[in-house]
Design an enzyme around this catalytic site. Structure first.
Site, PDB file in Angstrom:
ATOM      1  N   LYS A  29      13.910 -35.070  37.562  1.00  0.00           N
ATOM      2  CA  LYS A  29      14.764 -33.396  37.559  1.00  0.00           C
ATOM      3  C   LYS A  29      13.721 -32.817  36.642  1.00  0.00           C
ATOM      4  O   LYS A  29      13.052 -34.226  35.624  1.00  0.00           O
ATOM      5  CB  LYS A  29      15.494 -33.935  37.290  1.00  0.00           C
ATOM      6  CG  LYS A  29      16.342 -34.158  38.723  1.00  0.00           C
ATOM      7  CD  LYS A  29      17.994 -33.965  39.341  1.00  0.00           C
ATOM      8  CE  LYS A  29      18.197 -34.104  40.279  1.00  0.00           C
ATOM      9  NZ  LYS A  29      19.690 -34.307  40.236  1.00  0.00           N
ATOM     10  N   ARG A  42      19.873 -42.874  42.687  1.00  0.00           N
ATOM     11  CA  ARG A  42      19.207 -42.533  42.955  1.00  0.00           C
ATOM     12  C   ARG A  42      18.367 -41.842  43.279  1.00  0.00           C
ATOM     13  O   ARG A  42      17.747 -41.454  42.359  1.00  0.00           O
ATOM     14  CB  ARG A  42      20.391 -41.094  43.835  1.00  0.00           C
ATOM     15  CG  ARG A  42      19.812 -39.967  44.523  1.00  0.00           C
ATOM     16  CD  ARG A  42      20.331 -39.270  44.929  1.00  0.00           C
ATOM     17  NE  ARG A  42      20.249 -38.180  46.214  1.00  0.00           N
ATOM     18  CZ  ARG A  42      19.038 -37.776  46.433  1.00  0.00           C
ATOM     19  NH1 ARG A  42      18.370 -37.646  45.003  1.00  0.00           N
ATOM     20  NH2 ARG A  42      18.472 -36.988  47.055  1.00  0.00           N
TER      21      ARG A  42
HETATM   22  C1  8Y4 Z   1      12.359 -32.994  41.288  1.00  0.00           C
HETATM   23  C2  8Y4 Z   1      13.330 -34.010  41.828  1.00  0.00           C
HETATM   24  C3  8Y4 Z   1      12.753 -31.468  41.228  1.00  0.00           C
HETATM   25  C4  8Y4 Z   1      13.966 -33.645  42.447  1.00  0.00           C
HETATM   26  C5  8Y4 Z   1      13.802 -31.547  41.574  1.00  0.00           C
HETATM   27  C6  8Y4 Z   1      14.838 -32.035  42.048  1.00  0.00           C
HETATM   28  C7  8Y4 Z   1      21.697 -35.131  43.769  1.00  0.00           C
HETATM   29  C8  8Y4 Z   1      21.253 -35.434  44.591  1.00  0.00           C
HETATM   30  C9  8Y4 Z   1      20.001 -34.118  44.964  1.00  0.00           C
HETATM   31  C10 8Y4 Z   1      22.271 -35.701  42.796  1.00  0.00           C
HETATM   32  C11 8Y4 Z   1      23.940 -36.621  44.796  1.00  0.00           C
HETATM   33  C12 8Y4 Z   1      16.432 -33.324  43.358  1.00  0.00           C
HETATM   34  C13 8Y4 Z   1      21.022 -34.298  46.977  1.00  0.00           C
HETATM   35  C14 8Y4 Z   1      17.939 -32.772  44.010  1.00  0.00           C
HETATM   36  N1  8Y4 Z   1      20.803 -34.938  43.656  1.00  0.00           N
HETATM   37  N2  8Y4 Z   1      23.307 -36.133  44.888  1.00  0.00           N
HETATM   38  N3  8Y4 Z   1      20.525 -34.716  45.292  1.00  0.00           N
HETATM   39  N4  8Y4 Z   1      23.587 -37.099  42.918  1.00  0.00           N
HETATM   40  N5  8Y4 Z   1      25.026 -37.936  44.667  1.00  0.00           N
HETATM   41  N6  8Y4 Z   1      16.428 -32.413  43.060  1.00  0.00           N
HETATM   42  O1  8Y4 Z   1      22.000 -35.917  41.671  1.00  0.00           O
HETATM   43  O2  8Y4 Z   1      16.957 -34.425  43.591  1.00  0.00           O
HETATM   44  S1  8Y4 Z   1      18.661 -33.655  45.101  1.00  0.00           S
END
Ligand code: 8Y4
Length: 269
Positions: A213, A247
């Protein structure tokens, strides 16, 4: 299926979207997604989270029909190939969650915190595990809602109230998630990590999703593909503070980070 929270569990992420698995048709997309899931399981993933709807701001909305076509074949294949690996479905649509549970999923990962009443009814009826994640607003407008007095106090209070309300309606298997990056600035994310133990103290298993993130990129000044080590550092901190499920996109390194932190927490190998 019963999850064993006696040690931290690593949840591997599978995104079944045309951009992450670019192929001509849906079959290609599900095949690539299943292949990726097999790699994550070979690396040691305890749980696989399957999602077909991008939660990123600006992402095109996905219809129920398209989301079903993306995630259900993947869940069916995985449940058959790996019957002992719990499958989680990342969706906020009750119809998709319902079909996913019928196809073999055992966890509903709904980033809207079960905002849809039909999702609550489904959770009560099926007694599936549900992840209650904190967010303010929607993935579209959450960035401008990242304002808090005391972010840890507000997120903890919101999760406690939501969990108690759902329990009063008959939802039993609840997992809490502070929602790293969802309506939160980098500073908010750091405060939550620093005081994650206060949310763990509510007594529910805690899931943390910080993998790759932007706050990690901001601290390290690294693009998304160079955030593996930063993610592993966050994993170690989260496990030290009592997180139950982590996760991640990259499984092997995070298993090592989680194991070291868990042994330090226990004070023994
Ligand atoms: C780079 C990599 C930029 C990843 C943005 C992202 C969570 C989740 C997501 C979380 C739970 C993501 C579906 C967002 N984040 N589910 N989901 N908890 N329970 N962004 O933190 O990975 S998606």
């Amino acid at each position: 299926m019963k999850l064993n929270f006696s040690r931290p569990l690593i949840m591997g992420v599978i995104n079944v979207t045309p951009d992450s698995f670019s192929g001509s048709g849906r079959r290609v997309s599900s095949r690539a997604a299943v292949a990726q899931a097999k790699r994550l399981i070979a690396e040691g993933a305890d749980i696989i989270d399957v999602g077909g709807e991008s939660t990123r701001p600006g992402a095109a909305p996905v219809s129920v029909k398209d989301e079903l076509a993306r995630v259900i074949p993947v869940i069916e294949s995985l449940a058959r190939l790996h019957p002992r690996i719990p499958i989680s479905v990342d969706t906020s649509k009750p119809e998709v969650a319902q079909a996913a549970l019928s196809a073999g999923a055992v966890i509903i990962n709904d980033v809207t915190g079960l905002s849809h009443p039909a999702m609550v009814e489904l959770a009560v009826r099926t007694q599936a595990y549900v992840v209650i994640m904190h967010m303010k607003g929607t993935p579209q407008d959450m960035a401008k809602k990242a304002r808090y007095g005391d972010v840890v106090a507000e997120v903890t209070r919101w999760l406690k109230e939501r969990a108690e309300k759902l329990e009063s309606r008959g939802v039993k298997k609840i997992i809490l998630d502070p929602g790293i990056g969802f309506a939160k600035t980098a500073s908010h994310n750091l405060s939550i990590l620093d005081r994650l133990d206060t949310i763990v103290a509510l007594g529910y298993p805690l899931l943390l999703g910080a993998s790759r993130k932007s706050f990690i990129g901001k601290i390290l000044d690294k693009p998304v593909e160079e955030r593996k080590v930063g993610t592993q550092a966050v994993t170690a901190i989260a496990v030290m503070k009592g997180a139950s499920i982590i996760r991640v996109h990259d499984v092997a390194g995070n298993i090592q980070a989680a194991r070291i932190a868990y042994c330090v927490r226990k004070g023994r190998v």
